[in-house]
Every structure is written in structure tokens, then in C-alpha cells.
Design a protein around this motif. Structure first.
Motif, mmCIF file in Angstrom:
data_model
loop_
_atom_site.group_PDB
_atom_site.id
_atom_site.type_symbol
_atom_site.label_atom_id
_atom_site.label_comp_id
_atom_site.label_asym_id
_atom_site.label_seq_id
_atom_site.Cartn_x
_atom_site.Cartn_y
_atom_site.Cartn_z
ATOM 1 N N LEU A 115 0.836 -1.208 0.000
ATOM 2 C CA LEU A 115 0.000 0.000 0.000
ATOM 3 C C LEU A 115 0.863 1.247 0.000
ATOM 4 N N LEU A 116 0.321 2.330 -0.557
ATOM 5 C CA LEU A 116 0.981 3.626 -0.422
ATOM 6 C C LEU A 116 0.597 4.205 0.942
ATOM 7 N N GLY A 117 1.619 4.662 1.668
ATOM 8 C CA GLY A 117 1.355 5.244 2.976
ATOM 9 C C GLY A 117 2.558 6.046 3.428
ATOM 10 N N HIS A 118 2.396 6.694 4.573
ATOM 11 C CA HIS A 118 3.487 7.509 5.135
ATOM 12 C C HIS A 118 3.879 6.968 6.499
ATOM 13 N N GLU A 119 5.166 7.029 6.818
ATOM 14 C CA GLU A 119 5.611 6.624 8.156
ATOM 15 C C GLU A 119 5.272 7.697 9.182
ATOM 16 N N ASP A 120 5.437 8.963 8.773
ATOM 17 C CA ASP A 120 5.156 10.079 9.677
ATOM 18 C C ASP A 120 3.690 10.488 9.469
ATOM 19 N N PRO A 121 2.828 10.314 10.496
ATOM 20 C CA PRO A 121 1.394 10.561 10.275
ATOM 21 C C PRO A 121 1.069 11.995 9.881
ATOM 22 N N THR A 122 1.961 12.953 10.228
ATOM 23 C CA THR A 122 1.644 14.345 9.868
ATOM 24 C C THR A 122 1.655 14.543 8.346
ATOM 25 N N ASP A 123 2.294 13.609 7.621
ATOM 26 C CA ASP A 123 2.245 13.680 6.155
ATOM 27 C C ASP A 123 0.813 13.603 5.630
ATOM 28 N N TYR A 124 -0.051 12.893 6.384
ATOM 29 C CA TYR A 124 -1.444 12.766 5.925
ATOM 30 C C TYR A 124 -2.185 14.108 5.995
ATOM 31 N N LEU A 125 -1.644 15.038 6.779
ATOM 32 C CA LEU A 125 -2.270 16.365 6.854
ATOM 33 C C LEU A 125 -1.878 17.226 5.660
ATOM 34 N N VAL A 126 -0.738 16.909 5.067
ATOM 35 C CA VAL A 126 -0.145 17.777 4.050
ATOM 36 C C VAL A 126 -0.512 17.344 2.628
ATOM 37 N N HIS A 127 -0.493 16.027 2.382
ATOM 38 C CA HIS A 127 -0.651 15.560 0.997
ATOM 39 C C HIS A 127 -2.117 15.268 0.684
ATOM 40 N N PRO A 128 -2.592 15.734 -0.464
ATOM 41 C CA PRO A 128 -4.036 15.736 -0.722
ATOM 42 C C PRO A 128 -4.566 14.487 -1.437
ATOM 43 N N TYR A 129 -3.881 13.355 -1.328
ATOM 44 C CA TYR A 129 -4.261 12.228 -2.193
ATOM 45 C C TYR A 129 -5.073 11.138 -1.503
ATOM 46 N N TYR A 130 -5.506 11.379 -0.280
ATOM 47 C CA TYR A 130 -6.436 10.464 0.411
ATOM 48 C C TYR A 130 -5.856 9.058 0.608
ATOM 49 N N PHE A 131 -4.552 8.944 0.838
ATOM 50 C CA PHE A 131 -3.930 7.623 0.985
ATOM 51 C C PHE A 131 -4.670 6.761 2.015
ATOM 52 N N GLY A 132 -5.191 5.642 1.578
ATOM 53 C CA GLY A 132 -5.797 4.646 2.471
ATOM 54 C C GLY A 132 -7.027 5.089 3.227
ATOM 55 N N ALA A 133 -7.534 6.288 2.934
ATOM 56 C CA ALA A 133 -8.567 6.890 3.795
ATOM 57 C C ALA A 133 -9.965 6.353 3.522
ATOM 58 N N ALA A 134 -10.792 6.442 4.572
ATOM 59 C CA ALA A 134 -12.230 6.305 4.395
ATOM 60 C C ALA A 134 -12.699 7.580 3.704
ATOM 61 N N ILE A 135 -13.577 7.412 2.707
ATOM 62 C CA ILE A 135 -14.065 8.557 1.933
ATOM 63 C C ILE A 135 -15.565 8.700 2.142
ATOM 64 N N GLY A 136 -16.015 9.909 2.438
ATOM 65 C CA GLY A 136 -17.431 10.185 2.608
ATOM 66 C C GLY A 136 -17.614 11.654 2.948
ATOM 67 N N ARG A 137 -18.823 12.208 3.006
ATOM 68 C CA ARG A 137 -20.029 11.422 2.857
ATOM 69 C C ARG A 137 -20.168 10.776 1.471
ATOM 70 N N THR A 138 -19.725 11.471 0.403
ATOM 71 C CA THR A 138 -19.903 10.894 -0.929
ATOM 72 C C THR A 138 -18.572 10.827 -1.664
ATOM 73 N N ALA A 139 -18.291 9.673 -2.261
ATOM 74 C CA ALA A 139 -17.061 9.479 -3.013
ATOM 75 C C ALA A 139 -17.167 10.147 -4.382
ATOM 76 N N GLY A 140 -16.053 10.678 -4.867
ATOM 77 C CA GLY A 140 -16.006 11.268 -6.211
ATOM 78 C C GLY A 140 -16.558 12.680 -6.232
ATOM 79 N N ARG A 141 -16.808 13.154 -7.442
ATOM 80 C CA ARG A 141 -17.195 14.557 -7.615
ATOM 81 C C ARG A 141 -18.701 14.732 -7.743
ATOM 82 N N ILE A 142 -19.186 15.857 -7.239
ATOM 83 C CA ILE A 142 -20.568 16.276 -7.484
ATOM 84 C C ILE A 142 -20.474 17.609 -8.220
ATOM 85 N N ARG A 143 -21.079 17.612 -9.421
ATOM 86 C CA ARG A 143 -20.912 18.750 -10.325
ATOM 87 C C ARG A 143 -21.328 20.070 -9.689
#
Ligand code: GLA
Length: 337
Positions: A53-81
Motif C-alpha cells: 500500500l501507499l502510505g506515510h511513516e510520519d502521520p503528519t504527512d497525511y495532513l499535508v498531501h491531498p491524495y487520500y492515501f488509504g482513507a475512508a471517503i465520505g459522505r460521498t465518493a467522487g465529484r458532485i458537479r
């Protein structure tokens, strides 16, 4: 099976709690921030153990990078026009966090929540139960939401995700998980040598901002499996516009198999109609520990209802009524062939 809990207070990141499940020589790790799956260490056919899996060792990286690594996504996944939707007769104005559009639940989506956790241990399985809430009108969505995401890891290297979401007002719900797989392990090679068994795959065409066009395309294949290299390098403008994939694929069978030459595979089992595949086309950054992420270093398999379904389909199943409970299960089974 063994469980380790690490409170990251020691490096000043006091809110971060990491939880690892150790299954013999295999290991899977989670983070309370975004209810993420951060690491999955498994052998290849030669017994070499690496992280898929793609992930970071330092958890603060998850605050900085916008790619949603391993994250739960919601309320709705993807784009709403344009961040616009209507449920019943109520117009919603959702946060526009992707140009004019709404992406992955907005700026306070599941990926940004610090979840509480409980651990349930049994002989052959461990469950991590993450719980959190979202307040009425967060990112423009009506309804106070209770969110439970239960990860269960069994001895046979099966990761089951059970979602259970309740609301006190009619709202929209379409969660997924945003793990990026690279079965080569430890990011040492890109995912272009992976194959997937979509066969003659039907996918949803998207516009230049990745919004569904409401038309489908077919990838004609003589093989049962499709090679990612062919798709990513395809001259088809649908794929060349992003130098890769960022498309919803229709689930035509109950499972999807992702494989590599090193014998590792992941079988995704889902009742969702769609799997969004994103091949990290534009990645080019390093994290705090110097780990480099590059184009095609990972791919997602996001099981979900179609993105922007609420604007394509008046009776969209992404509508959750007041007092209703949303429940679904997604399974990722690791295998060596
Ligand atoms: C989703 C989207 C992509 C991209 C990634 C994360 O998969 O479809 O366009 O935003 O998330 O960056």
C-alpha cells in the motif's frame, strides 16, 4: 494474531493513533486519522515481505498531501458537479473543494476526522472499529451523521470493511475506501505491470474535470484480463487526457482480481455497481521521510455507487432517508498464486 497500538505523542503528533495487526509474518496497519489503512506487508511468491500500500511513516504527512492515501471517503465518493444537488425538493450547496466541483465529501470529509477506536480480538480475526460523527450542514450536507467503519482482518489475509452510517435527516451517503495498491511492493516499480480481470470492460466516460458524461465506453479485450500498461498508454482521448485512468468501471462480476508477475494478487469483492480506478497519474512528491511518490506508483480500487449519481439518477440510492441506516461490506482478499 497480535495487536500493537502506537500513540504518536512522542513525535508531537498527539492526536494520531496507529494500530497494527500482526498475523504471523504479515502485518496490516491503520490510523485513526481518516480511519486509514496505511500499510499491508505480505510475502511474494519467493517469500519476500514488502508493503503493498501507499502510505506515510510520519502521520503528519497525511495532513499535508491531498491524495487520500488509504482513507475512508465520505459522505460521498467522487465529484458532485458544481457542488449542486437536489434531494426531494431540497437544493444542496456543497463545498467546492475541486475547482467548481465537490470532491470526496468536501473539506471536512471522513478522511479528515480523528476517529475513536475499539479493538475486538478473536482466535482467527481482529476487528478495529472506528467511530466518528459529522454535524448537520458540514460541507453543506443536511443531517447529523454517525459513522462506523469496521475493519476485520482474518488469518487468511482477508480485509473486510463494514460501513454503518445513520442520519437524523435525509442526506447523501456514498462511502468508499481510497487505498492505493502497488503489488510490486515497497514502491520499487510502477503498477504498469499489473493486470485486472475486467475483461471487455465497460467504463463511464468523464469530462476534463473527471465528471461523468453519462456515456459509457468499452475496452475490447481478447484476454480475460486487461494490462494497466495498455490502458494507461492508450491513445483513446478518454485515457490520454489524464495520462492514465481516473474512471468508474462497472462491476460485471462479483469480484475483481488485481495481479502482478510476482504472484501477489488482491481480489476485491463488492456489491457496489462501480469501481473507480485512479492510477496516480500526476504524482510527483516526497514525504517527510524522503519516500518518493511518482506517476503510476499506485492504483485505487474504490468500490462505490457511481460518482455524481444524485445528478444523473433521480432515484439515486445515494439518498439516505432520515432515521435510515446505510450498511455495506467491501472485501479485499490477499493471495499468492
Ligand atoms: C479520486 C479522484 C482523482 C483524485 C484522487 C485523489 O480517485 O477521482 O481525480 O482526486 O481521488 O487525488
Amino acid at each position: 494474531m497480535k495487536v500493537n497500538v502506537k500513540n504518536h505523542e512522542d513525535n508531537g503528533a498527539s492526536n494520531f493513533i496507529g494500530i497494527s495487526i500482526i498475523n504471523g509474518d504479515r502485518k496490516i496497519s491503520f490510523l485513526n486519522y481518516g480511519a486509514r489503512v496505511c500499510e499491508w506487508i505480505v510475502p511474494d511468491k519467493d517469500g519476500k515481505h514488502e508493503d503493498i500500500l501507499l502510505g506515510h511513516e510520519d502521520p503528519t504527512d497525511y495532513l499535508v498531501h491531498p491524495y487520500y492515501f488509504g482513507a475512508a471517503i465520505g459522505r460521498t465518493a467522487g465529484r458532485i458537479r458544481n457542488g449542486e444537488a437536489v434531494i426531494g425538493s431540497t437544493p444542496l450547496k456543497l463545498t467546492q473543494n475541486d475547482g467548481p466541483h465537490h470532491l470526496h465529501g468536501g473539506s471536512h470529509g471522513f478522511d479528515t476526522l480523528y476517529f475513536d477506536h475499539e479493538i475486538e480480538e478473536q482466535e482467527d480475526r481482529v476487528s478495529i472499529i472506528f467511530n466518528s460523527t459529522l454535524d448537520d450542514m458540514t460541507d453543506g450536507y443536511p443531517g447529523n451523521l454517525d459513522i462506523e467503519i469496521r475493519y476485520t482482518y482474518t488469518e487468511d489475509d482477508r480485509l473486510t470493511i463494514d460501513y454503518r452510517i445513520t442520519t437524523d435527516q435525509e442526506t447523501l451517503v456514498n462511502p468508499t475506501n481510497h487505498m492505493y495498491f502497488n503489488l510490486n511492493g515497497d514502491l520499487k516499480d510502477d503498477i504498469l505491470n499489473h493486470t485486472v480481470n475486467f475483461g471487455n470492460a465497460e467504463y463511464g466516460k468523464v469530462d476534463e474535470m473527471v465528471l461523468p458524461l453519462g456515456e459509457n465506453g468499452i475496452i475490447k479485450s481478447n484476454e480475460k484480463t486487461i494490462a494497466f500498461r495498455e490502458l494507461v498508454e492508450s491513445p483513446d482521448p478518454q485515457f490520454s487526457q489524464f495520462n492514465g485512468l481516473d474512471h468508474p468501471f462497472m462491476m460485471t462480476e462479483e469480484s475483481v482480481v488485481l495481479s502482478t508477475p510476482n504472484g501477489r494478487s488482491i481480489i476485491l469483492e463488492s456489491e457496489d455497481p462501480v469501481v473507480v480506478v485512479f492510477t496516480s497519474n500526476d504524482f510527483n512528491f516526497s514525504d517527510a521521510t524522503g519516500r518518493r511518490f511518482y506517476p503510476y506508483c499506485g492504483l485505487t480500487l474504490e468500490a462505490q455507487m457511481p460518482p455524481d449519481d444524485i445528478n444523473m439518477n433521480p432515484s439515486s440510492k445515494t439518498i439516505l432517508p432520515a432515521g435510515g441506516t446505510f450498511a455495506k461490506r467491501t472485501v479485499y482478499q490477499f493471495n499468492i498464486q
